[in-house]
Design an enzyme around this catalytic site. Structure first.
Site, PDB file in Angstrom:
ATOM      1  N   ARG A   1       6.330  36.765  44.077  1.00 34.96           N
ATOM      2  CA  ARG A   1       6.292  35.673  45.059  1.00 34.96           C
ATOM      3  C   ARG A   1       5.970  36.158  46.470  1.00 34.96           C
ATOM      4  O   ARG A   1       5.565  35.363  47.312  1.00 34.96           O
ATOM      5  CB  ARG A   1       7.614  34.905  45.070  1.00 34.96           C
ATOM      6  CG  ARG A   1       8.800  35.698  45.583  1.00 34.96           C
ATOM      7  CD  ARG A   1      10.046  34.832  45.660  1.00 34.96           C
ATOM      8  NE  ARG A   1      10.458  34.370  44.337  1.00 34.96           N
ATOM      9  CZ  ARG A   1      11.607  33.748  44.108  1.00 34.96           C
ATOM     10  NH1 ARG A   1      12.444  33.509  45.117  1.00 34.96           N
ATOM     11  NH2 ARG A   1      11.936  33.359  42.899  1.00 34.96           N
ATOM     12  N   HIS A   2       6.200  37.436  46.746  1.00 31.74           N
ATOM     13  CA  HIS A   2       5.804  37.972  48.058  1.00 31.74           C
ATOM     14  C   HIS A   2       5.076  39.304  47.880  1.00 31.74           C
ATOM     15  O   HIS A   2       3.847  39.332  47.873  1.00 31.74           O
ATOM     16  CB  HIS A   2       6.988  38.078  49.026  1.00 31.74           C
ATOM     17  CG  HIS A   2       8.311  38.409  48.436  1.00 31.74           C
ATOM     18  ND1 HIS A   2       8.556  39.583  47.755  1.00 31.74           N
ATOM     19  CD2 HIS A   2       9.495  37.724  48.440  1.00 31.74           C
ATOM     20  CE1 HIS A   2       9.814  39.609  47.370  1.00 31.74           C
ATOM     21  NE2 HIS A   2      10.419  38.496  47.760  1.00 31.74           N
TER      22      HIS A   2
ATOM     23  N   HIS B   1      22.131  42.090  52.578  1.00 26.89           N
ATOM     24  CA  HIS B   1      21.858  40.711  52.171  1.00 26.89           C
ATOM     25  C   HIS B   1      22.487  39.739  53.176  1.00 26.89           C
ATOM     26  O   HIS B   1      23.709  39.665  53.315  1.00 26.89           O
ATOM     27  CB  HIS B   1      22.357  40.357  50.767  1.00 26.89           C
ATOM     28  CG  HIS B   1      21.645  39.144  50.210  1.00 26.89           C
ATOM     29  ND1 HIS B   1      20.372  39.203  49.673  1.00 26.89           N
ATOM     30  CD2 HIS B   1      22.000  37.844  50.166  1.00 26.89           C
ATOM     31  CE1 HIS B   1      19.991  37.995  49.299  1.00 26.89           C
ATOM     32  NE2 HIS B   1      20.970  37.144  49.591  1.00 26.89           N
ATOM     33  N   GLY B   2      21.633  39.012  53.862  1.00 33.26           N
ATOM     34  CA  GLY B   2      22.081  38.000  54.809  1.00 33.26           C
ATOM     35  C   GLY B   2      22.544  38.548  56.142  1.00 33.26           C
ATOM     36  O   GLY B   2      22.991  37.788  57.005  1.00 33.26           O
TER      37      GLY B   2
ATOM     38  N   GLY C   1      16.267  42.419  56.193  1.00 33.72           N
ATOM     39  CA  GLY C   1      14.878  41.970  56.183  1.00 33.72           C
ATOM     40  C   GLY C   1      14.629  40.674  56.903  1.00 33.72           C
ATOM     41  O   GLY C   1      14.029  40.638  57.970  1.00 33.72           O
ATOM     42  N   HIS C   2      15.119  39.571  56.339  1.00 37.03           N
ATOM     43  CA  HIS C   2      14.750  38.242  56.819  1.00 37.03           C
ATOM     44  C   HIS C   2      15.006  38.059  58.308  1.00 37.03           C
ATOM     45  O   HIS C   2      14.150  37.555  59.047  1.00 37.03           O
ATOM     46  CB  HIS C   2      15.498  37.168  56.020  1.00 37.03           C
ATOM     47  CG  HIS C   2      15.114  35.772  56.399  1.00 37.03           C
ATOM     48  ND1 HIS C   2      15.776  35.068  57.375  1.00 37.03           N
ATOM     49  CD2 HIS C   2      14.121  34.972  55.951  1.00 37.03           C
ATOM     50  CE1 HIS C   2      15.214  33.874  57.507  1.00 37.03           C
ATOM     51  NE2 HIS C   2      14.214  33.793  56.660  1.00 37.03           N
TER      52      HIS C   2
ATOM     53  N   THR D   1      16.532  33.316  46.840  1.00 33.10           N
ATOM     54  CA  THR D   1      16.723  34.728  47.140  1.00 33.10           C
ATOM     55  C   THR D   1      17.796  35.258  46.208  1.00 33.10           C
ATOM     56  O   THR D   1      18.425  34.478  45.484  1.00 33.10           O
ATOM     57  CB  THR D   1      17.102  34.945  48.621  1.00 33.10           C
ATOM     58  OG1 THR D   1      17.160  36.353  48.909  1.00 33.10           O
ATOM     59  CG2 THR D   1      18.425  34.294  48.948  1.00 33.10           C
ATOM     60  N   THR D   2      18.022  36.556  46.188  1.00 28.97           N
ATOM     61  CA  THR D   2      18.997  37.152  45.268  1.00 28.97           C
ATOM     62  C   THR D   2      20.382  36.566  45.527  1.00 28.97           C
ATOM     63  O   THR D   2      20.902  36.648  46.635  1.00 28.97           O
ATOM     64  CB  THR D   2      19.033  38.672  45.435  1.00 28.97           C
ATOM     65  OG1 THR D   2      17.693  39.170  45.337  1.00 28.97           O
ATOM     66  CG2 THR D   2      19.881  39.307  44.359  1.00 28.97           C
TER      67      THR D   2
ATOM     68  N   ARG E   1       9.163  41.558  42.844  1.00 26.06           N
ATOM     69  CA  ARG E   1       9.739  40.567  41.938  1.00 26.06           C
ATOM     70  C   ARG E   1       8.836  40.335  40.725  1.00 26.06           C
ATOM     71  O   ARG E   1       7.618  40.521  40.798  1.00 26.06           O
ATOM     72  CB  ARG E   1       9.932  39.230  42.672  1.00 26.06           C
ATOM     73  CG  ARG E   1      11.214  39.167  43.482  1.00 26.06           C
ATOM     74  CD  ARG E   1      11.380  37.780  44.093  1.00 26.06           C
ATOM     75  NE  ARG E   1      12.712  37.607  44.636  1.00 26.06           N
ATOM     76  CZ  ARG E   1      13.740  37.101  43.959  1.00 26.06           C
ATOM     77  NH1 ARG E   1      13.577  36.702  42.714  1.00 26.06           N
ATOM     78  NH2 ARG E   1      14.919  36.977  44.521  1.00 26.06           N
TER      79      ARG E   1
ATOM     80  N   GLU F   1      13.258  47.504  45.581  1.00 29.95           N
ATOM     81  CA  GLU F   1      14.183  46.683  44.817  1.00 29.95           C
ATOM     82  C   GLU F   1      13.436  46.138  43.604  1.00 29.95           C
ATOM     83  O   GLU F   1      12.271  45.745  43.706  1.00 29.95           O
ATOM     84  CB  GLU F   1      14.700  45.538  45.673  1.00 29.95           C
ATOM     85  CG  GLU F   1      15.476  46.000  46.899  1.00 29.95           C
ATOM     86  CD  GLU F   1      15.904  44.868  47.800  1.00 29.95           C
ATOM     87  OE1 GLU F   1      16.803  45.096  48.635  1.00 29.95           O
ATOM     88  OE2 GLU F   1      15.333  43.764  47.678  1.00 29.95           O
TER      89      GLU F   1
ATOM     90  N   GLU G   1      24.609  49.544  46.497  1.00 29.51           N
ATOM     91  CA  GLU G   1      24.430  48.721  47.693  1.00 29.51           C
ATOM     92  C   GLU G   1      25.283  47.472  47.520  1.00 29.51           C
ATOM     93  O   GLU G   1      25.083  46.712  46.564  1.00 29.51           O
ATOM     94  CB  GLU G   1      22.963  48.338  47.905  1.00 29.51           C
ATOM     95  CG  GLU G   1      22.752  47.482  49.139  1.00 29.51           C
ATOM     96  CD  GLU G   1      21.286  47.253  49.487  1.00 29.51           C
ATOM     97  OE1 GLU G   1      21.015  46.309  50.246  1.00 29.51           O
ATOM     98  OE2 GLU G   1      20.443  48.014  48.993  1.00 29.51           O
TER      99      GLU G   1
ATOM    100  N   HIS H   1      10.672  44.425  47.691  1.00 35.40           N
ATOM    101  CA  HIS H   1      11.158  43.932  46.398  1.00 35.40           C
ATOM    102  C   HIS H   1       9.962  43.474  45.580  1.00 35.40           C
ATOM    103  O   HIS H   1       9.303  42.497  45.936  1.00 35.40           O
ATOM    104  CB  HIS H   1      12.138  42.769  46.618  1.00 35.40           C
ATOM    105  CG  HIS H   1      12.792  42.274  45.365  1.00 35.40           C
ATOM    106  ND1 HIS H   1      13.838  41.378  45.388  1.00 35.40           N
ATOM    107  CD2 HIS H   1      12.556  42.529  44.046  1.00 35.40           C
ATOM    108  CE1 HIS H   1      14.220  41.106  44.145  1.00 35.40           C
ATOM    109  NE2 HIS H   1      13.447  41.796  43.324  1.00 35.40           N
TER     110      HIS H   1
ATOM    111  N   ASP I   1       9.421  42.209  52.923  1.00 34.77           N
ATOM    112  CA  ASP I   1       8.933  41.217  51.961  1.00 34.77           C
ATOM    113  C   ASP I   1       8.357  39.975  52.631  1.00 34.77           C
ATOM    114  O   ASP I   1       7.343  39.420  52.198  1.00 34.77           O
ATOM    115  CB  ASP I   1      10.077  40.763  51.045  1.00 34.77           C
ATOM    116  CG  ASP I   1      10.519  41.830  50.072  1.00 34.77           C
ATOM    117  OD1 ASP I   1       9.827  42.843  49.935  1.00 34.77           O
ATOM    118  OD2 ASP I   1      11.584  41.639  49.449  1.00 34.77           O
TER     119      ASP I   1
END
Length: 258
Positions: free
Chosen positions: A48-49, A212-213, A234-235, A99-100, A44, A69, A150, A42, A8
């Site tokens: 946004r991305h 996530h994270g 991801g990030h 973010t989520t 969204r 996602e 997940e 994702h 993303d």
């Protein structure tokens, strides 16, 4: 343990200038060469991305399976059914969030989610539910006929950051009111909760992913839970790719996981 790489934020970087580079599509061959097992994106509601244009091209051109996602919004689900990725991971979504922020409330939206799963399955799309490591949410996931969940590792990741990094010396402070002993205790409790949640899910016959994270510092603890089949990250990978390149960033993460 499989690694899904969320791309993303390649689109986030592109959209910051509203031009046509970097193109997320260019990541696909690199991910394959680096040993990634899956591409995660994702779509969204606010785009946004990743955009519809991105999603269509990624699904059409990716050698690796694509995990999309998405929210349970009817319009989004219709788009997913048209695009036909390998898997749809249903997530909660708020326009105002960065973010989520947590897992999907399967109990609250039980009937809606059950219908969405039926629709996606009819279109030959596998479904996973992105939920908190909460026993009742796991049981509800089984009741709506999900085959996979997940687990949201955001709280674990934030506690780890607060305890083991300089984040509370930056403008982005988290858990700043907890002492180091309190942070350590909370982190240990969250790890135990995730492990117990994995066991509950496995006992119900659910396949378990997590994400996530997660980053290069905190992923080892989660990767050591052998019953988890897949991690989606991801990030951290995209951020590190700025300095060492995407291929090396993915290979580095795979090495730690393995």
């Amino acid at each position: 343990m499989k690694l899904g790489v969320n791309i993303d934020h390649i689109a986030t970087l592109r959209n910051a200038r509203r031009i046509n580079e970097p193109d997320p599509l260019m990541a696909l061959e690199i991910l394959k060469e680096a040993g990634a097992d899956q591409v995660t994106i994702h779509l969204r509601e606010d785009r946004r991305h990743i955009t519809d244009f991105d999603a269509k091209r990624i699904i059409e051109n990716s050698f690796l399976p694509v995990n999309m996602e998405c929210s349970i919004n009817d319009e989004i689900i219709d788009i997913i059914c048209t695009l036909k990725p390998h898997r749809a991971t249903l997530v909660p979504e708020k326009r105002e969030e960065v973010t989520t922020e947590g897992g999907l409330d399967v109990i609250k939206y039980k009937e809606k989610i059950k219908k969405v799963i039926e629709k996606l399955n009819k279109n030959e799309i596998e479904v996973s539910l992105f939920i908190d490591p909460d026993f009742e949410q796991i049981k509800a996931s089984k009741e709506v006929n999900a085959k996979m969940i997940e687990l949201h590792t955001g709280k674990y990741a934030n506690l780890f950051l607060a305890l083991n990094s300089n984040i509370n010396h930056t403008p982005f402070k988290i858990y700043e009111n907890l002492s180091r002993n309190e942070l350590k205790k909370a982190l240990d409790e969250e790890i135990k909760l995730i492990k117990d949640a994995v066991k509950v899910a496995n006992d119900l016959g659910l396949e378990v992913a997590a994400g996530h994270g997660l980053n290069y510092q905190n992923v080892k603890e989660i990767a050591n839970i052998k019953e988890i089949a897949e991690l989606n990250i991801g990030h951290s990978i995209i951020a590190n790719s700025i300095f060492i390149g995407l291929k090396e960033a993915v290979k580095k993460m795979k090495k730690i996981i393995n």
